[in-house]
Scaffold this motif. Structure first.
Motif, PDB file in Angstrom:
ATOM      1  N   MET A   1     -15.475  -1.313   1.227  1.00  0.00           N
ATOM      2  CA  MET A   1     -14.782  -1.970   0.391  1.00  0.00           C
ATOM      3  C   MET A   1     -15.643  -3.053  -0.496  1.00  0.00           C
ATOM      4  SD  MET A   1     -11.172  -4.241   0.890  1.00  0.00           S
ATOM      5  CE  MET A   1     -10.451  -4.914  -0.831  1.00  0.00           C
ATOM      6  N   MET A   2     -15.529  -2.628  -1.848  1.00  0.00           N
ATOM      7  CA  MET A   2     -16.462  -3.522  -2.703  1.00  0.00           C
ATOM      8  C   MET A   2     -15.812  -4.997  -2.438  1.00  0.00           C
ATOM      9  SD  MET A   2     -18.496  -1.952  -4.180  1.00  0.00           S
ATOM     10  CE  MET A   2     -19.260  -2.784  -5.629  1.00  0.00           C
ATOM     11  N   PRO A   3     -16.714  -6.095  -2.663  1.00  0.00           N
ATOM     12  CA  PRO A   3     -16.222  -7.521  -2.608  1.00  0.00           C
ATOM     13  C   PRO A   3     -15.752  -7.878  -3.982  1.00  0.00           C
ATOM     14  CG  PRO A   3     -18.663  -7.428  -2.632  1.00  0.00           C
ATOM     15  CD  PRO A   3     -18.252  -6.063  -2.452  1.00  0.00           C
ATOM     16  N   PRO A   4     -15.146  -8.936  -4.223  1.00  0.00           N
ATOM     17  CA  PRO A   4     -14.930  -9.417  -5.630  1.00  0.00           C
ATOM     18  C   PRO A   4     -15.943  -9.818  -6.395  1.00  0.00           C
ATOM     19  CG  PRO A   4     -14.158 -11.244  -3.781  1.00  0.00           C
ATOM     20  CD  PRO A   4     -14.595  -9.970  -3.263  1.00  0.00           C
ATOM     21  N   VAL A   5     -15.865  -9.834  -7.447  1.00  0.00           N
ATOM     22  CA  VAL A   5     -16.901 -10.402  -8.673  1.00  0.00           C
ATOM     23  C   VAL A   5     -16.701 -11.457  -9.404  1.00  0.00           C
ATOM     24  CG1 VAL A   5     -18.240  -9.405 -10.465  1.00  0.00           C
ATOM     25  CG2 VAL A   5     -17.734  -7.589  -8.867  1.00  0.00           C
ATOM     26  N   ALA A   6     -17.550 -12.437  -9.137  1.00  0.00           N
ATOM     27  CA  ALA A   6     -17.511 -13.653 -10.033  1.00  0.00           C
ATOM     28  C   ALA A   6     -18.331 -13.361 -11.265  1.00  0.00           C
ATOM     29  CB  ALA A   6     -18.063 -14.807  -9.289  1.00  0.00           C
ATOM     30  N   ILE A   7     -17.702 -13.704 -12.518  1.00  0.00           N
ATOM     31  CA  ILE A   7     -18.262 -13.481 -13.825  1.00  0.00           C
ATOM     32  C   ILE A   7     -18.493 -14.782 -14.490  1.00  0.00           C
ATOM     33  CG2 ILE A   7     -18.330 -12.400 -15.929  1.00  0.00           C
ATOM     34  CD1 ILE A   7     -16.695 -10.184 -15.070  1.00  0.00           C
ATOM     35  N   LEU A   8     -19.794 -15.050 -14.798  1.00  0.00           N
ATOM     36  CA  LEU A   8     -20.183 -16.422 -15.150  1.00  0.00           C
ATOM     37  C   LEU A   8     -20.046 -16.350 -16.797  1.00  0.00           C
ATOM     38  CD1 LEU A   8     -23.247 -17.309 -13.042  1.00  0.00           C
ATOM     39  CD2 LEU A   8     -20.749 -17.723 -12.289  1.00  0.00           C
ATOM     40  N   ALA A   9     -19.045 -16.955 -17.381  1.00  0.00           N
ATOM     41  CA  ALA A   9     -19.052 -16.615 -18.845  1.00  0.00           C
ATOM     42  C   ALA A   9     -18.535 -17.964 -19.403  1.00  0.00           C
ATOM     43  CB  ALA A   9     -17.637 -15.641 -18.915  1.00  0.00           C
ATOM     44  N   GLY A  10     -19.178 -18.992 -18.920  1.00  0.00           N
ATOM     45  CA  GLY A  10     -18.911 -20.230 -19.557  1.00  0.00           C
ATOM     46  C   GLY A  10     -19.669 -20.960 -20.506  1.00  0.00           C
ATOM     47  N   GLY A  11     -20.898 -20.200 -20.703  1.00  0.00           N
ATOM     48  CA  GLY A  11     -21.954 -20.670 -21.365  1.00  0.00           C
ATOM     49  C   GLY A  11     -21.606 -20.955 -22.967  1.00  0.00           C
ATOM     50  N   VAL A  46     -16.059   1.228 -10.494  1.00  0.00           N
ATOM     51  CA  VAL A  46     -17.045   1.485  -9.370  1.00  0.00           C
ATOM     52  C   VAL A  46     -16.277   0.649  -7.981  1.00  0.00           C
ATOM     53  CG1 VAL A  46     -19.260   1.121 -10.696  1.00  0.00           C
ATOM     54  CG2 VAL A  46     -17.889  -0.992  -9.641  1.00  0.00           C
ATOM     55  N   GLY A  47     -14.940   0.667  -8.301  1.00  0.00           N
ATOM     56  CA  GLY A  47     -14.129   0.181  -6.913  1.00  0.00           C
ATOM     57  C   GLY A  47     -14.025  -1.321  -6.782  1.00  0.00           C
ATOM     58  N   VAL A  48     -14.232  -2.322  -7.800  1.00  0.00           N
ATOM     59  CA  VAL A  48     -13.899  -3.300  -7.756  1.00  0.00           C
ATOM     60  C   VAL A  48     -12.763  -3.605  -7.928  1.00  0.00           C
ATOM     61  CG1 VAL A  48     -14.223  -5.610  -8.859  1.00  0.00           C
ATOM     62  CG2 VAL A  48     -16.339  -4.303  -8.301  1.00  0.00           C
ATOM     63  N   THR A  49     -11.504  -4.646  -7.196  1.00  0.00           N
ATOM     64  CA  THR A  49     -10.500  -4.803  -7.440  1.00  0.00           C
ATOM     65  C   THR A  49     -10.153  -6.117  -7.899  1.00  0.00           C
ATOM     66  OG1 THR A  49     -10.039  -5.246  -4.984  1.00  0.00           O
ATOM     67  CG2 THR A  49      -9.648  -2.964  -5.718  1.00  0.00           C
ATOM     68  N   ARG A  50     -11.037  -7.249  -7.392  1.00  0.00           N
ATOM     69  CA  ARG A  50     -10.715  -8.725  -7.969  1.00  0.00           C
ATOM     70  C   ARG A  50     -11.958  -9.113  -8.633  1.00  0.00           C
ATOM     71  NH1 ARG A  50     -10.652 -14.018  -5.105  1.00  0.00           N
ATOM     72  NH2 ARG A  50      -9.029 -15.475  -6.209  1.00  0.00           N
ATOM     73  N   VAL A  51     -11.428 -10.015  -9.823  1.00  0.00           N
ATOM     74  CA  VAL A  51     -12.603 -10.638 -10.784  1.00  0.00           C
ATOM     75  C   VAL A  51     -11.976 -12.172 -10.828  1.00  0.00           C
ATOM     76  CG1 VAL A  51     -13.658 -10.593 -12.687  1.00  0.00           C
ATOM     77  CG2 VAL A  51     -13.172  -8.430 -11.737  1.00  0.00           C
ATOM     78  N   VAL A  52     -13.166 -12.904 -10.596  1.00  0.00           N
ATOM     79  CA  VAL A  52     -12.904 -14.376 -10.626  1.00  0.00           C
ATOM     80  C   VAL A  52     -13.696 -14.826 -11.926  1.00  0.00           C
ATOM     81  CG1 VAL A  52     -13.296 -16.831 -10.003  1.00  0.00           C
ATOM     82  CG2 VAL A  52     -12.491 -14.923  -8.428  1.00  0.00           C
ATOM     83  N   LYS A  82     -17.695 -22.936 -11.625  1.00  0.00           N
ATOM     84  CA  LYS A  82     -18.559 -21.945 -11.259  1.00  0.00           C
ATOM     85  C   LYS A  82     -18.619 -21.546  -9.690  1.00  0.00           C
ATOM     86  CE  LYS A  82     -22.624 -22.702 -14.601  1.00  0.00           C
ATOM     87  NZ  LYS A  82     -23.922 -23.116 -14.840  1.00  0.00           N
ATOM     88  N   ARG A  83     -17.798 -22.039  -9.283  1.00  0.00           N
ATOM     89  CA  ARG A  83     -17.397 -21.620  -7.705  1.00  0.00           C
ATOM     90  C   ARG A  83     -16.913 -20.052  -7.492  1.00  0.00           C
ATOM     91  NH1 ARG A  83     -19.720 -25.043  -3.771  1.00  0.00           N
ATOM     92  NH2 ARG A  83     -19.909 -27.057  -5.215  1.00  0.00           N
ATOM     93  N   GLY A  84     -17.653 -19.397  -6.772  1.00  0.00           N
ATOM     94  CA  GLY A  84     -17.145 -17.869  -6.704  1.00  0.00           C
ATOM     95  C   GLY A  84     -15.992 -18.067  -5.361  1.00  0.00           C
ATOM     96  N   PRO A  85     -15.449 -16.794  -5.068  1.00  0.00           N
ATOM     97  CA  PRO A  85     -14.487 -16.800  -4.149  1.00  0.00           C
ATOM     98  C   PRO A  85     -14.929 -17.165  -2.713  1.00  0.00           C
ATOM     99  CG  PRO A  85     -14.679 -14.541  -5.516  1.00  0.00           C
ATOM    100  CD  PRO A  85     -15.661 -15.539  -5.624  1.00  0.00           C
TER     101      PRO A  85
END
Length: 218
Positions: A1-11, A46-52, A82-85
Motif C-alpha cells: 500500500m502506498m503511503p500518503p504524500v505531503a506536497i510542499l506548496a507554500g512557497g 500510482v495508487g496514492v489515496t491520501r495527500v496532505v 510543513k508537517r507531514g502525516p
C-alpha cells in the motif's frame, strides 16, 4: 500500500515574478487544468489515496479548488507548518511533476530501514544547479550552497518516517536541514532515477512542463 504524500506548496514562487503574484504556483494553468490537478491525477494513478497539502502563500485559493479531494478520487487534508502525516509518508514539491515507479522506490526505501529517502538524478548542471554527491548508490553530500564537484541533484521525491523529525522545535522545518542531519546519522537512503524531472518553478521549466502535459492531453 502506498503511503500518503505531503506536497510542499507554500512557497512564494519569486522566480516567476508577476506570474504568481495573485495566484499560487499550484493553480497555474497547464494544458487547460491547474497544475495541482495534474499532480493529483499522477499520484492517484500510482495508487496514492491520501495527500496532505502543506500550504501558506494564497492557501485559501488552493483549498477552494481542491476541497476534501473527493472530486479527484483522493482524501486531501491541509497543513500550514510543513508537517507531514504521522507514520511514514512520501514528500514532493508543489512545483514538481515526477514520472517514476513510485511503488518500486517506496519498497526499496522501506527495505533499507532508513528514516529518510532522497531520490537523485545525474544532472551535471543541466536542469538546475547540482547539489548532491552520490557514489556507488550512496548519498555522500547534500549541499545547496556549494556545487563544486557535485554532479547529481535532489530529484524531488523524498520519504520520511515520523521519527526523522523527533527533536526539532515546533513550527516550520527546513527540509534541507532534515536531509543533512539524516545523512550525518547514516539514516538517508539514496535512490537514483534515470528520468529527468519536470517543474514549474522557473520560466524554462514551466514551458517544458506545459509541452509535456499538452502532449499527454492530446
Amino acid at each position: 500500500m502506498m503511503p500518503p504524500v505531503a506536497i510542499l506548496a507554500g512557497g512564494l514562487a519569486t522566480r516567476l515574478g508577476d506570474v504568481t503574484k495573485t495566484i499560487p504556483k499550484a493553480l497555474l494553468d497547464i494544458a487547460g487544468k491547474p497544475f495541482i490537478v495534474h499532480q493529483l491525477a499522477l499520484l492517484r494513478a500510482v495508487g496514492v489515496t491520501r495527500v496532505v497539502m502543506c500550504i501558506a502563500h494564497l492557501a485559501d485559493q488552493i483549498e477552494a479548488v481542491l476541497g476534501d479531494g473527493s472530486a479527484f478520487g483522493l482524501d486531501v487534508a491541509y497543513s500550514h507548518d510543513k508537517r507531514g502525516p504521522n507514520g511514514e509518508f512520501l514528500v514532493m514539491y508543489g512545483d514538481s511533476y515526477l514520472l517514476c515507479d513510485y511503488a518500486t522506490i517506496t519498497a526499496a526505501w522501506r527495505a533499507s530501514g532508513k528514516l529518510g529517502l532522497m531520490t537523485v538524478f545525474k544532472n551535471d548542471g543541466q536542469y538546475d544547479t547540482s547539489n548532491v554527491e552520490m557514489r556507488d548508490g550512496c548519498v555522500l553530500r547534500y549541499d545547496k550552497t556549494d556545487a563544486a564537484g557535485l554532479t547529481h541533484i535532489d530529484w524531488g521525491l523524498g520519504a520520511f518516517r515520523a521519527e526523522a523529525f523527533a527533536g526539532y522545535p515546533d513550527g516550520k522545518l527546513d527540509l534541507v536541514r532534515v536531509y543533512q542531519d539524516l545523512l550525518a546519522r547514516d539514516q538517508l537512503f539514496g535512490y537514483e532515477v534515470s528520468e529527468r524531472f519536470y517543474e514549474i518553478g522557473s520560466h524554462a521549466g514551466l514551458e517544458d512542463t506545459r509541452r509535456l502535459l499538452s502532449k499527454e492531453a492530446s
